[in-house]
Design a protein around this motif. Structure first.
Motif, PDB file in Angstrom:
ATOM      1  N   THR A 186       0.723  -0.837  -0.107  1.00  0.00           N
ATOM      2  CA  THR A 186       0.360   0.139  -0.008  1.00  0.00           C
ATOM      3  C   THR A 186       0.551   1.254   0.188  1.00  0.00           C
ATOM      4  OG1 THR A 186      -0.091   0.130   2.829  1.00  0.00           O
ATOM      5  CG2 THR A 186      -1.601  -1.580   0.987  1.00  0.00           C
ATOM      6  N   PRO A 187       0.317   2.698  -0.130  1.00  0.00           N
ATOM      7  CA  PRO A 187       1.655   3.891  -0.216  1.00  0.00           C
ATOM      8  C   PRO A 187       1.982   3.723   1.673  1.00  0.00           C
ATOM      9  CG  PRO A 187      -0.541   4.168  -1.729  1.00  0.00           C
ATOM     10  CD  PRO A 187      -1.022   2.248  -0.679  1.00  0.00           C
ATOM     11  N   GLU A 188       1.681   3.121   2.458  1.00  0.00           N
ATOM     12  CA  GLU A 188       2.200   3.347   3.937  1.00  0.00           C
ATOM     13  C   GLU A 188       2.977   2.354   3.782  1.00  0.00           C
ATOM     14  OE1 GLU A 188      -2.342   4.544   3.260  1.00  0.00           O
ATOM     15  OE2 GLU A 188      -1.472   2.876   3.326  1.00  0.00           O
TER      16      GLU A 188
END
Length: 176
Positions: free
Chosen positions: A60-62
């Motif tokens: 994920t972007p995180e």
């Protein structure tokens, strides 16, 4: 796509007699207990699908890992949830999400209404339209106290069949 779906159905034992007979005899791998969801356990669940599924590890972007499983044109993202703090290998939840690009030819309100109707028919899943206008269908699995790999394979198979039905009935229904 039809060949991939037929293989998925065969592995689930819902179609094709030889596969159902094999399931009745029991596959020892199907009886292996899954106590947590990780990229490795998801790959083990998906392995018997063979060439019918392409598997890719994503983030994920995180930076949280997830698995992308492609059954022909259908992409299913599998996210790990309910993870104890600092224990990413002990996640108890698996969130399966299939989504489609915003259909240009569909009225957004009609699309949202069709997704709502789908929810009423298939209460064990969640269908909707994202704020970006992308139709989606999702399902949540848990491994609390363990669940058999065979059961999880059937859950994945059922979700793939459900997602195909969502595509046919909601995303790209036949012209009326």
């Amino acid at each position: 796509m039809a060949a991939a779906l037929a293989l998925v159905l065969a592995l689930a034992g819902t179609s094709m007699e030889p596969a159902a007979a094999q399931q009745a005899q029991g596959n020892t791998d199907d009886r292996v207990e899954v106590n947590a969801f990780t990229p490795t356990t998801v790959r083990e669940i998906l392995a018997p699908f063979g060439n019918a599924v392409a598997i890719a590890d994503r983030k994920t972007p995180e930076g949280r890992p997830f698995v992308e499983a492609s059954f022909g044109q259908l992409r299913v993202n599998m996210f790990f949830t309910a993870c104890p703090p600092n224990q990413p290998d002990q996640c108890q939840g698996l969130y399966m999400l299939a989504f489609w690009p915003k259909p240009a030819e569909r009225n957004p309100q009609n699309l949202a209404q069709a997704a709502g109707d789908f929810n009423r028919l298939y209460e064990f899943s969640k269908a909707g339209v994202s704020v970006a206008g992308e139709p989606f269908v999702a399902r949540y699995l848990i491994s609390d106290f363990g669940v058999k790999r065979g059961t999880l394979r059937r859950e994945v198979t059922n979700f793939v069949v459900l997602a195909q039905r969502f595509n046919q009935e909601v995303v790209s229904p036949p012209a009326q």
